[in-house]
Design a protein around this motif. Structure first.
Motif, PDB file in Angstrom:
ATOM      1  N   TYR A 248       0.439   5.416   0.752  1.00  0.00           N
ATOM      2  CA  TYR A 248      -0.556   6.371   1.274  1.00  0.00           C
ATOM      3  C   TYR A 248       0.095   7.649   1.777  1.00  0.00           C
ATOM      4  CZ  TYR A 248       0.613   4.447   5.958  1.00  0.00           C
ATOM      5  OH  TYR A 248       1.262   4.027   7.095  1.00  0.00           O
TER       6      TYR A 248
ATOM      7  N   VAL B 143      -1.578  -4.598   6.036  1.00  0.00           N
ATOM      8  CA  VAL B 143      -2.316  -4.072   4.881  1.00  0.00           C
ATOM      9  C   VAL B 143      -3.547  -4.944   4.657  1.00  0.00           C
ATOM     10  CG1 VAL B 143      -0.279  -3.054   3.781  1.00  0.00           C
ATOM     11  CG2 VAL B 143      -0.938  -5.402   3.202  1.00  0.00           C
ATOM     12  N   PHE B 144      -4.589  -4.296   4.156  1.00  0.00           N
ATOM     13  CA  PHE B 144      -5.868  -4.978   3.939  1.00  0.00           C
ATOM     14  C   PHE B 144      -6.345  -4.789   2.509  1.00  0.00           C
ATOM     15  CE2 PHE B 144      -5.810  -3.795   8.411  1.00  0.00           C
ATOM     16  CZ  PHE B 144      -6.257  -4.937   9.044  1.00  0.00           C
TER      17      PHE B 144
ATOM     18  N   PHE C  41      -5.585  -0.524   2.089  1.00  0.00           N
ATOM     19  CA  PHE C  41      -5.552   0.205   3.369  1.00  0.00           C
ATOM     20  C   PHE C  41      -4.373  -0.312   4.176  1.00  0.00           C
ATOM     21  CE2 PHE C  41      -7.076   1.197   7.661  1.00  0.00           C
ATOM     22  CZ  PHE C  41      -7.903   2.304   7.503  1.00  0.00           C
ATOM     23  N   ALA C  42      -3.688   0.595   4.873  1.00  0.00           N
ATOM     24  CA  ALA C  42      -2.524   0.188   5.667  1.00  0.00           C
ATOM     25  C   ALA C  42      -2.547   0.810   7.051  1.00  0.00           C
ATOM     26  CB  ALA C  42      -1.234   0.603   4.961  1.00  0.00           C
ATOM     27  N   VAL C  43      -1.950   0.089   7.997  1.00  0.00           N
ATOM     28  CA  VAL C  43      -1.682   0.620   9.339  1.00  0.00           C
ATOM     29  C   VAL C  43      -0.230   0.306   9.665  1.00  0.00           C
ATOM     30  CG1 VAL C  43      -2.256   0.520  11.796  1.00  0.00           C
ATOM     31  CG2 VAL C  43      -4.056   0.184  10.085  1.00  0.00           C
ATOM     32  N   VAL C  44       0.509   1.314  10.123  1.00  0.00           N
ATOM     33  CA  VAL C  44       1.861   1.111  10.641  1.00  0.00           C
ATOM     34  C   VAL C  44       1.863   1.653  12.065  1.00  0.00           C
ATOM     35  CG1 VAL C  44       4.304   1.683  10.417  1.00  0.00           C
ATOM     36  CG2 VAL C  44       2.927   1.303   8.360  1.00  0.00           C
TER      37      VAL C  44
ATOM     38  N   VAL D 277       0.869  -1.184   0.000  1.00  0.00           N
ATOM     39  CA  VAL D 277       0.000   0.000   0.000  1.00  0.00           C
ATOM     40  C   VAL D 277       0.899   1.226   0.000  1.00  0.00           C
ATOM     41  CG1 VAL D 277      -1.596   1.382   1.431  1.00  0.00           C
ATOM     42  CG2 VAL D 277      -1.984  -1.073   1.149  1.00  0.00           C
TER      43      VAL D 277
ATOM     44  N   VAL E 187      -2.187   5.578   9.559  1.00  0.00           N
ATOM     45  CA  VAL E 187      -3.261   4.835   8.910  1.00  0.00           C
ATOM     46  C   VAL E 187      -3.518   5.513   7.575  1.00  0.00           C
ATOM     47  CG1 VAL E 187      -5.706   4.244   9.041  1.00  0.00           C
ATOM     48  CG2 VAL E 187      -4.332   4.363  11.143  1.00  0.00           C
TER      49      VAL E 187
ATOM     50  N   LEU F 279      -5.548   5.201   3.436  1.00  0.00           N
ATOM     51  CA  LEU F 279      -6.172   4.555   2.278  1.00  0.00           C
ATOM     52  C   LEU F 279      -5.176   4.584   1.132  1.00  0.00           C
ATOM     53  CD1 LEU F 279      -8.561   5.711   4.077  1.00  0.00           C
ATOM     54  CD2 LEU F 279      -9.893   5.744   1.955  1.00  0.00           C
TER      55      LEU F 279
END
Lengths: 99, 99
Positions: free
Chosen positions: A97, B9-10, B56-59, A95, B43, B45
């Motif tokens: 972003y 990641v989703f 979508f990602a979160v670190v 991803v 976070v 998109l």
């Protein structure tokens, strides 16, 4: 910082060794010296906390999308991808972003 | 910083809206107020730069693995996962690593 973040995780082919992964990590960690557009760069082998995790991650931060594109297409980066990432990649998820 | 990083990641189910994703992003961005073990949190998109990217990602960064585990298992986090992540998740790929 605020900027543009590239996140990628890999699952490697069966039989990929820790040594191969550590060699790859060293080659990737050399990229910021070759590509000044990289503002921050972290690479790691999965710590084994969760059984479902992938094997390897890269998080790279840039000032903006254009700086990321310089990295994505840079010959020094492509060389590592072609020689050391592609041959061992089973699954890849990424991803990009703004953050 | 050096510490312990969680990357996930989703890819969402077909039909998931930007509004759903932005609502989820807002709920996730509230977690650092509820979970002081979170040292840094981003976070986003996916920006749509690469056709193969996930959505979508979160670190999330922590002092150490134990601080990550507090986050992973925290009721405020689990509530967001159960109510807003699980129902729209098609694919998920995560790595945790020391950095």
């Amino acid at each position: 910082m605020s900027g543009f973040r590239h996140v990628v995780v890999f699952r490697w082919n069966e039989g990929t060794t820790v040594e191969q992964q550590e060699d790859l990590a060293r080659r990737l960690r050399a990229l910021p010296d070759a590509i000044p557009e990289i503002a921050a760069y972290s690479v790691g082998l999965d710590a084994g906390v969760n059984a479902t995790s992938y094997d390897f991650a890269v998080v790279a931060d840039f000032a903006d999308r254009d700086a990321y594109l310089v990295y994505r297409d840079h010959p020094a980066h492509r060389a590592v991808l072609d020689e050391f990432v592609a041959p061992i990649t089973k699954d890849r998820a990424a991803v990009q972003y703004a953050f």
